[in-house]
Design a protein around this motif. Structure first.
Motif, short mmCIF file in Angstrom:
data_model
loop_
_atom_site.label_atom_id
_atom_site.label_comp_id
_atom_site.label_asym_id
_atom_site.label_seq_id
_atom_site.Cartn_x
_atom_site.Cartn_y
_atom_site.Cartn_z
N SER A 133 2.68 -7.24 12.15
CA SER A 133 1.97 -5.98 12.20
C SER A 133 2.81 -4.76 11.97
O SER A 133 2.61 -3.88 11.09
CB SER A 133 1.29 -5.48 13.37
N LEU A 136 4.12 -5.21 8.18
CA LEU A 136 3.30 -4.76 7.31
C LEU A 136 2.69 -3.51 7.30
O LEU A 136 2.58 -2.70 6.02
CB LEU A 136 1.61 -5.61 7.74
N ASN A 137 2.81 -2.67 8.12
CA ASN A 137 2.95 -1.15 8.18
C ASN A 137 3.96 -0.35 7.55
O ASN A 137 3.45 0.45 6.79
CB ASN A 137 2.78 -0.57 9.71
N ASN A 140 3.09 -1.04 3.77
CA ASN A 140 2.11 -0.37 3.43
C ASN A 140 2.62 1.49 3.28
O ASN A 140 2.17 2.20 2.35
CB ASN A 140 0.82 -0.14 4.47
N SER A 332 -10.14 -5.36 0.75
CA SER A 332 -10.47 -5.19 1.90
C SER A 332 -11.27 -6.47 2.65
O SER A 332 -11.10 -6.68 3.73
CB SER A 332 -11.20 -3.70 2.18
N PRO A 336 -7.43 -12.81 5.35
CA PRO A 336 -5.97 -12.45 5.76
C PRO A 336 -5.03 -13.78 5.83
O PRO A 336 -4.38 -14.31 6.83
CB PRO A 336 -6.06 -12.07 7.23
N TYR A 338 -1.94 -15.94 5.32
CA TYR A 338 -0.36 -15.28 5.27
C TYR A 338 0.36 -16.49 4.24
O TYR A 338 1.64 -16.48 4.12
CB TYR A 338 0.24 -15.69 6.71
N ILE A 348 -2.84 -11.43 2.76
CA ILE A 348 -2.43 -10.43 3.82
C ILE A 348 -2.04 -9.13 3.51
O ILE A 348 -2.40 -8.10 4.06
CB ILE A 348 -1.85 -11.24 4.80
N VAL A 349 -1.24 -9.22 2.60
CA VAL A 349 -0.34 -7.99 1.95
C VAL A 349 -1.39 -7.04 1.38
O VAL A 349 -1.69 -5.91 1.26
CB VAL A 349 0.81 -8.25 1.15
N ARG A 351 -4.81 -7.23 1.42
CA ARG A 351 -5.78 -6.85 2.26
C ARG A 351 -5.35 -5.40 3.03
O ARG A 351 -5.76 -4.31 3.21
CB ARG A 351 -6.24 -8.07 3.11
N HIS A 352 -3.96 -5.56 3.72
CA HIS A 352 -3.66 -4.78 4.66
C HIS A 352 -3.01 -3.47 3.64
O HIS A 352 -3.40 -2.15 4.47
CB HIS A 352 -2.43 -5.18 5.31
N CYS A 353 -2.85 -3.57 2.69
CA CYS A 353 -2.61 -2.43 1.56
C CYS A 353 -3.36 -2.20 0.72
O CYS A 353 -3.05 -1.53 -0.34
CB CYS A 353 -0.88 -2.59 1.26
#
Length: 377
Positions: A133, A136-137, A140, A332, A336, A338, A348-349, A351-353
């Motif tokens: 997490s 990933l943050n 972003n 979105s 997710p 990996y 996963i990237v 979606r997260h970004c």
């Protein structure tokens, strides 16, 4: 500036005809001159078995040979072909195995290449990205500071896509470490108890083989019986779980099916009517022949002619644009995952970004639609 590195290992047997060498070097030259490989360093290293051959330089040569064995006379046995802008140092070193009279052990070092700059899509199969997490943050946050309009300054769709992919690649290299995969050789249905029982069974078998004792054999047989019973029980539960989750997790089902197959991929030879072939082009023609035999191109039953006309005018319209909200919604809703997809992008990237990546992706999609150009990638 070149960012990626292609390494080829070659071997040509002694006494090979000139046609073999010509085909090999033509392939190297073709790769080195292709526009899509302009951002790649290229290196070909191997045993070419060309004694007493004198190399003549060519100004148009994209790859420069470095002879490893070149004491007094030029002996082109082991060769390294490199891109002309690579700085390579070759030096003799202590061999790991017995040294050969004709093949000297060498150190091969490229001084002007960043070895830690792994690309997004060519990482080794033994390595994987360690996502969490926190990184990933950070990804972003980093993408939020990128001005995509300034990055996409021209209308070259291919160049803009490569720019987009390289930015993601550099971002992953900066924030997400590569770690060695933890290899698990045990079947999926094994649990901790079964693994422990298997180890105990193997130890008991070794003890019995060493001692020949009836007591040790009886103990081994008891453990073996427990292992077989528990293994069958866990396997049945595993298969039932796959069956019950078929709708929600079809990927797990097909992974299990593929693991049970004795061969992977398409058959080496395909047949249609009286014809058969193992050549890819001929196989494609056999499929085309089959589809032509079952498809009626003149039939428009059940389709309104006005609808076909409106559809034709719609296809010819270049004003169609993709909405950024739709792209954001699709990103979105990605699973997710990996693991990278076929292009090397990590779901996963994406979606997260999604908020920061929906803008450049929308621009790329709309540029493709407006220009009528679709990338091979």
């Amino acid at each position: 500036m070149r960012k990626f590195f292609l390494l080829f290992i070659s071997y040509i047997p002694p006494g090979s005809t000139s046609a073999v060498y010509k085909k090999h070097f033509d392939n190297i030259d073709r790769i080195a001159t292709l526009p899509e490989y302009n951002h790649y360093y290229i290196c070909v290293i191997g045993d070419f078995n060309l004694p007493n051959l004198i190399w003549s330089e060519n100004d148009e040569c994209k790859l420069v040979p470095l002879s490893i064995n070149s004491d007094i006379e030029v002996i082109l046995l082991d060769l390294v072909f490199i891109s002309d802008d690579l700085n390579v140092n070759l030096s003799q070193t202590i061999p790991l195995l017995n040294n050969s009279e004709h093949h000297t052990a060498i150190n091969f070092y490229i001084s002007n290449y960043n070895y830690e700059n792994y690309s997004l899509y060519n990482a080794s199969n033994s390595l994987e990205r360690k996502f969490n997490s926190n990184n990933l943050n950070m990804i972003n946050s980093h993408l939020n500071n990128i001005n995509w309009k300034s990055e996409f300054q021209n209308n070259n769709l291919s160049a803009n896509f490569i720019k987009f992919r390289n930015i993601l690649s550099d971002t992953l290299n900066n924030f997400v470490p590569l770690v060695h995969k933890k290899l698990n050789s045990s079947p999926k249905w094994y649990n901790y108890r079964l693994k422990k029982l298997k180890n105990a069974k193997n130890l008991a078998h070794k003890r019995y083989k060493k001692s020949g004792s009836l007591v040790d054999y009886t103990f081994f047989c008891r453990l073996r019986k427990e292992f077989v019973f528990l293994s069958k029980f866990l396997y049945c539960n595993y298969v039932q779980s796959i069956e019950s989750n078929l709708k929600t997790n079809p990927k797990q089902f097909w992974k299990y099916i593929n693991s049970k197959r004795k061969s992977v991929g398409f058959p080496s030879t395909m047949h249609f009517n009286t014809n058969s072939s193992s050549e890819p082009v001929e196989i494609a023609n056999l499929f085309a022949e089959y589809f032509q035999s079952i498809y009626n191109s003149t039939s428009t039953d059940g389709v309104d002619d006005n609808y076909l006309k409106s559809l034709s005018s719609f296809i010819e319209c270049y004003d169609f644009k993709i909405n950024i909200d739709d792209v954001f919604k699709l990103l979105s809703e990605l699973e997710p995952n990996y693991k990278p997809d076929i292009l090397g992008f990590f779901p996963i990237v994406l979606r997260h970004c999604a908020e920061n990546l929906s803008t450049p992706l929308t621009d790329l999609f709309n540029q493709s639609l407006s220009s009528g150009v679709f990338l091979d990638d």
